[in-house]
Each structure stands twice: as structure tokens, then as C-alpha cells.
Design a protein around this motif. Structure first.
Motif, short mmCIF file in Angstrom:
data_model
loop_
_atom_site.label_atom_id
_atom_site.label_comp_id
_atom_site.label_asym_id
_atom_site.label_seq_id
_atom_site.Cartn_x
_atom_site.Cartn_y
_atom_site.Cartn_z
N TYR A 121 53.32 62.01 -24.27
CA TYR A 121 52.45 61.10 -25.01
C TYR A 121 53.26 60.01 -25.72
N LYS A 122 54.40 60.39 -26.28
CA LYS A 122 55.25 59.42 -26.97
C LYS A 122 55.83 58.41 -25.99
N LYS A 123 56.26 58.90 -24.83
CA LYS A 123 56.85 58.04 -23.80
C LYS A 123 55.83 57.02 -23.29
N LYS B 290 53.17 56.12 -24.96
CA LYS B 290 52.55 55.48 -26.13
C LYS B 290 51.03 55.71 -26.15
N ASN C 256 47.93 58.00 -27.96
CA ASN C 256 47.45 58.90 -29.01
C ASN C 256 46.31 59.73 -28.42
#
Length: 532
Positions: free
Chosen positions: A404-406, A408, A410
Motif C-alpha cells: 500500500y505504501k509503495k 500510495k 490508503n
């Protein structure tokens, strides 16, 4: 033979004559009896009303019982009893199965009223019927009582055109040689259990609102007090300056507002026959010998019109109960009122306010569908991670967070607009069932009351169809759990069944909101497809 025939004809005519005479006598007796009955009924009715006076303005009519000077009936002439009725709405009423009265009087050491032993003064008046004529600025209705020691009590009802607040004025002329000490009281009493004719929303949970007592004090701006609490003898006893007491129901209120100085005592009590009462008592007031003293109080009997109630007493407008979302409902109602003043139709005003709210929340909607599109695109990678770390829950969570962070993303971004929409939806719901301005407000075609449910359930079905199209556009293919997928597919049916009972104005809002969602959905998703 001829003689016999003549004899029979004569006998027949004679018997017929006797029968006719008997019938005429009986008819006369019946008519006389009916006339006597009518006279008796009229006499009873006259006896019943001889101790009452009738007051009428352009917006309200009152029946005052001269025994104590209490208001036993109040009809609001600008409001219909029911949607298609020609009868005005009766707020205060006194019948065999229901009592709702506004009482006032003078109690204490030398006060002529006593609620405990029902010792009330019998006032007299020069007239039985008082009417506020056109172009008159006020109507003053004086009723008088003279005590045994010659003290003259004049109780005056002061009414004004197009106003629901009534001033009650006591003028006490102490002709005796001693100082009189008394307290003014105002009390509202009502039967706890409603009769069927008044309990119109008993079968619809979505249209039921608070019914009971309420008060305002220095410490509490607005506090509700349930009938159940009063019936359990858990009685109220609050000492405060100013303040007010009231009894509330959907759209309408009756409230006493003290006009005296000093500390008033607010109380509740349970009376005989299941009647609850809330009232106030003023501090002691001295009336000196050979002098006049005027004591005043104010009574509101009418619809919960916020802008008018606010001018009568501080916090009285809070009786328009918008629940815990009042901070959203109040500005929404003000905006809706502005739109109504421009458009002249509450239904179209609701449609316009929907467009405004959806325009404000458009960035969140865009974020929602962007997040959903990205989540859908990531489904193969998510499925791969789930298969690799099937037996390692902790590692699975870590890998999902990294993904999810990679990318971007939410994962809660798709739910945020829903959480934002729900308070708006609920605040609009409270506004629709709490604002008297929307009572019996027509829209178009078969919708004659936006505050009540759709009589033919057309709007809830349309709403369900719009939900179905939104779901089709969103697509539930990315949901892997079969049970979750079934629930999602079944949601439009559940919502449709649920909305059958809701106010048609609220369903109208949801339909328009869903139609805007469908348009925004297509626009946002098509833009995302172009930029892939």
C-alpha cells in the motif's frame, strides 16, 4: 251482499282512521320526545360551556375554563389536523380519554388557587366570546374574581395577531388591611398514554420523535425529561433564575416562561389517571394593603418556529430537537430555508441542497473512486501475497502495508466519503422530522408531504434501483469472499426495505445523491482509464 260489502268498507275505513290517528299521536310524541331530548342536550351543552369562554385570533383559538382560568383547548388555525383534513390541529384538549392543559394561578399563603384540593376561584366575564378583529394590535381578555375579604383578582389574557405567545397578567387589588403573600405558578399537564387518534406514528419507527417534558435553567440550557421518569415518581426539583418549562411533541410545543424576578422552582409530578405534570413556582410576592400589584408570565402554544421562539426566551428554540447532530442540522435547515425562499418548493430545495453537498464532497468522492480503482488493479498482487503468506498472518499484514505504501494507496480511502455522507444524511433526517415548516410540505405529483413516508413506495424503489446501478458501476469482482459478495449484492434490497418507512424528503435526497454518484462515478473512472 251490498250491505255486507258497505259494512266491511266502513269498518276498514274506520280502523284505518284509528290507526292513522294512533300513528299521528306517536309521531307527535316522538317529535316531542326528540325536541325534549334536543333541549336536554342543548341544556347540558350550555351548562357545560357556561363556565367557559372562547378566544380567537387569526392563528389560534382557545377555550378557557372559568374555574381557575386554565386553558383547556387550543387549536392552531394555520395547521391542519391531518394532511387531507379541513379541521385545524388541536394541540391542547380535554376529553374523557385525553387531557392536555396549560394551567396557571396564585398559590401560597394567601393565594386563591390550590391544586391539591382543587380549590380554584370561579372567575366571571362580561362576554363568552372574544375575537381579535382585523387591524387590531392586540386582544385583551379580562376575567375577574372577588374574594370574601373583597380582594379583586383580574386575570387577563393578552394575544397579538399572528403570534403564538400569550401573556398572562394578574392584577391584584388588595382592598384589605393586611399584606397578602402568594406565588404565581404555571403548569402543563398531559395524559401519558396517547389515545389512538393522536398516536398516528405508532406503527412507523422512522417518524417517531421525543414526546415528553423539557426545561431550561441557568445550569442546563435545554434538558429533556421523559414521561417514564415522571411516572416512576423520579420528580424534578430545580431552583433557577428565569428558565422555562415545556411539553414537547413532534413539531409543536407548549411552554411557560416566567416573567418574575428571583428564583423559580421547576418541578414535575405524577397526577391521578396517569397524567404527568411539569410546572414552575415563583418566589413569594407581597401585595401591600390598599395597593395594586401586577404579576406576569408568558405562555407559548404553537408550532416550533425557531426564529420566533428564540425571541420569546433564551434557548426556547432548542425545543426543535435535532438530536446529537444539531450542529449540522441547524445550518442545513438555514440553507434549506434560504433556497425555499428563492424556489418556493421544499422538494426542489432538497434537490438543490443535495447538489451543493455533493459538490462540496466531490474531492472525497474522487479520492474514493481513485482508491477503489487502484485497489482493483492491485488485486492480482494482493492475491499473490495472500497465497505466499497464507499461514503467516503477521508477515501477510506487513507485506500488505508495504504494498500500500509503495503504490500510495490508503485502503480506507474508499470508506471515508461514506463516513462523511452518513452525518449529513442523519442530520437531514432529524431536520425533516423535526422542522414544522416541512410538515405537510408538498413536492410534485403524489408526494404531498415530504415529512411523511411515500404512500405508494415509489421513491424507495427508485432509490434501490440507483443503488443497484452504483454497485454495478463500482463492480464487486475484486471481492474474493463469496459471503461478502452476496451481502454487497443484497444491499440495495435491504436499503429499499428500510427506506419504505423514511420521510419521502429524505428518500428524495438519497435518490438525487445516488444519481450524482452515478455521474461522478462514470466521469472519474473514465478519466482514470484515459491516464493509465
Amino acid at each position: 251482499m251490498e250491505v255486507q260489502r258497505n259494512f266491511f268498507i266502513f269498518t276498514f275505513l274506520f280502523v284505518s282512521f284509528l290507526l292513522w290517528q294512533a300513528w299521528q299521536s306517536q309521531t307527535f310524541l316522538n317529535n316531542e320526545t326528540n325536541e325534549k331530548k334536543d333541549l336536554i342536550v342543548n341544556f347540558i351543552h350550555a351548562k357545560k360551556n357556561e363556565k367557559k369562554i372562547f378566544i380567537k385570533t387569526d392563528v389560534i383559538s382557545l377555550v378557557v375554563n372559568m374555574h381557575g382560568g386554565d386553558i383547556e383547548e387550543a387549536s392552531l388555525l394555520s395547521y391542519k389536523d391531518k394532511l387531507y383534513s379541513s379541521q385545524p390541529f388541536k394541540l391542547l384538549e380535554t376529553t374523557s380519554d385525553f387531557v392536555y392543559q396549560a394551567q396557571s394561578g396564585l398559590i401560597g399563603k394567601d393565594g386563591p388557587d390550590s391544586l391539591l384540593n382543587n380549590s380554584r376561584p370561579l372567575y366571571f366575564s362580561d362576554k363568552k366570546f372574544f375575537k381579535l378583529e382585523k387591524n387590531e394590535k392586540e386582544l385583551r381578555v379580562p376575567i375577574k374574581w372577588v374574594s370574601k375579604n373583597g380582594v379583586i383578582y383580574t386575570k387577563t389574557f393578552v394575544l397579538k395577531p399572528n403570534k403564538y405567545d400569550i401573556e398572562i397578567e394578574y392584577n391584584i387589588f388588595n382592598t384589605s388591611k393586611k399584606t397578602l403573600t402568594m406565588n404565581i405558578f404555571g403548569q402543563i399537564k398531559q395524559t401519558i398514554n396517547l389515545p389512538k387518534k393522536r398516536n398516528i406514528y405508532s406503527g412507523n419507527f422512522a417518524l417517531q420523535t421525543f414526546r415528553g417534558a423539557a426545561y431550561s435553567s441557568v445550569d442546563n440550557k435545554y434538558e429533556k425529561y421523559k414521561f417514564d421518569t415522571i411516572s416512576n415518581n423520579d420528580n424534578l426539583h430545580v431552583v433557577t433564575e428565569n428558565g422555562w418549562i415545556a411539553m414537547l411533541q413532534q413539531y409543536f410545543a407548549v411552554s411557560w416562561i416566567p416573567q418574575n424576578l428571583g428564583q423559580n422552582t421547576i418541578y414535575t409530578s405524577i397526577l391521578d389517571d396517569g397524567i404527568a405534570a411539569i410546572g414552575y413556582k415563583s418566589p413569594s410576592i407581597d401585595v401591600l394593603p390598599d395597593s395594586r400589584t401586577v404579576i406576569k408570565s408568558k405562555l407559548w402554544i404553537g408550532p416550533e418556529i425557531q426564529k420566533e421562539m428564540k425571541l420569546i426566551a433564551p434557548n426556547l428554540d432548542l425545543t426543535v430537537d435535532y438530536g446529537w447532530l444539531w450542529f449540522l442540522s441547524q445550518p442545513l435547515f438555514k440553507l434549506l430555508s434560504i433556497l425555499y425562499n428563492i424556489i418556493g418548493n421544499w422538494g426542489f430545495s432538497i434537490i438543490l441542497i443535495t447538489f451543493i453537498m455533493r459538490a462540496i464532497t466531490y474531492p472525497l468522492t474522487k479520492a474514493q473512486y481513485t482508491s477503489m480503482a487502484k485497489m482493483r488493479a492491485l488485486q492480482p498482487k494482493i492475491q499473490e501475497i495472500k497465497e505466499r503468506f497464507l499461514n503467516d498472518k503477521q508477515r501477510l499484514s506487513q507485506e500488505m502495508i508495504i504494498l500500500y505504501k509503495k503504490e500510495k494507496i490508503n485502503p480506507l480511502g474508499g470508506f471515508l466519503p461514506i463516513f462523511i455522507q452518513m452525518p449529513i444524511f442523519l442530520s437531514l433526517y432529524y431536520m425533516l422530522i423535526g422542522s414544522v415548516e416541512l410538515r405537510h410540505a408538498p413536492f410534485i405529483l403524489w408526494i404531498h408531504d415530504l415529512s411523511s413516508q411515500d404512500p405508494y413506495y415509489v421513491l424507495p424503489i427508485i432509490m434501490g434501483l440507483t443503488m443497484f446501478f452504483i454497485q454495478k458501476g463500482s463492480s464487486t469482482n475484486h471481492i474474493s469472499d463469496p459471503f461478502q459478495k452476496k451481502i454487497m449484492n443484497f444491499m440495495p434490497v435491504i436499503f429499499t426495505a428500510f427506506f419504505l418507512w423514511f420521510p419521502s424528503g429524505l428518500v428524495l435526497y438519497y435518490i438525487v445523491s445516488n444519481l450524482v454518484t452515478i455521474l461522478q462515478q462514470k466521469f472519474i473512472l473514465s478519466n482514470l482509464e484515459k491516464h493509465k
